[in-house]
Design a protein around this motif. Sequence first.
Motif, PDB file in Angstrom:
ATOM      1  N   GLY A 140      58.709  29.678  32.422  1.00 57.80           N
ATOM      2  CA  GLY A 140      58.762  31.140  32.478  1.00 57.80           C
ATOM      3  C   GLY A 140      60.133  31.641  32.895  1.00 57.80           C
ATOM      4  N   ILE A 174      51.704  28.748  31.132  1.00 56.59           N
ATOM      5  CA  ILE A 174      52.799  28.221  31.957  1.00 56.59           C
ATOM      6  C   ILE A 174      52.343  26.983  32.732  1.00 56.59           C
ATOM      7  CG2 ILE A 174      54.231  28.710  33.983  1.00 56.59           C
ATOM      8  CD1 ILE A 174      54.420  31.615  32.957  1.00 56.59           C
ATOM      9  N   ASP A 221      54.585  34.922  38.702  1.00 50.80           N
ATOM     10  CA  ASP A 221      53.566  34.994  37.651  1.00 50.80           C
ATOM     11  C   ASP A 221      52.162  35.015  38.255  1.00 50.80           C
ATOM     12  OD1 ASP A 221      55.483  34.935  35.625  1.00 50.80           O
ATOM     13  OD2 ASP A 221      55.536  32.742  35.622  1.00 50.80           O
TER      14      ASP A 221
END
Length: 308
Positions: free
Chosen positions: A91, A125, A98
Amino acid sequence: MQEQKEWASFKITGLLYAVVLILAVNLYFIHSTFDTIEKDTKAMHKSGWLAGAVSHLKGVPDTTLLLRIDHTLQDMAPWIQENKDSEFYTGSKGLQTDFKQVRSCWQQSKDIKTCTTAAKELNKIIVSIVEPKERKLGNILYLILLITLFITLYLIYFIRLYIQRQIEKHAIYDVETSLFNQKYFQANLATAMARARREHTPLSIFCLSIDNFESYNDKEQQYLIQKTAHLLGTVTRDSDTVSRYGQNHFSVLMPLADSSNAVRLEERMKNAIEKFDFQISFEPQFSFKITQLKENETKEEFTDRSAC
């Protein structure tokens, strides 16, 4: 010779300790690896379940599902903290950011569409972190196992080589004194006789016998044999073949040595015996014999004449 034996024994012991240590490290690493894989797999499954659970809420609230989502977010928090600096993170904001985005979305707005998108992105992710991480751990594990296998095979080879050398050594050496044995002496005698006749050089045998050997007990006999062998080793030449020829007999094959050379050896041995304190119940008695090879003499005849 004794130093070589001790060094070989030390190497075998060292290799055994190395294998045991590496096996212990392997077991620890295997345990840690499977523990990590288990945690990663659970985190991946929870993130996948979370994305699906949020999307299934739609407009109708489900109290049980809401509680499970809250618990899942709480359960995932420690894993997120442990892997926040993962080298496999793909990411742009950071793993903790996140995760906080999903958690904040759920705790504050509970907008299904927004939270579903954030949860799916988090799952993507986490999967991108877990899969290469597990491959890396697997590669490291295989490498360690390969190194362990290599060391183990080397240890087996070295032990086999050591045993083979010990067998060969015992075939030509006397175990008690580390001198050559009668078998080797006879084999070397044939070669020495052929060389002496080919090169027209003298060849002598010096024989030493401990006359009152049977008067000592077993412990004193062993001590006397070993000390006599040691004294012989200090007075002979490098080119001489010193052997234990019988229970209480020693023979020295002396190439390029006539009777005068053998007499000097006898004198050196007598002096060494006189100066040495045997520290046993009574003084040992020795007899000596010098024999020089005759022109047309056979090996058997030369051996019989040299016996003392």
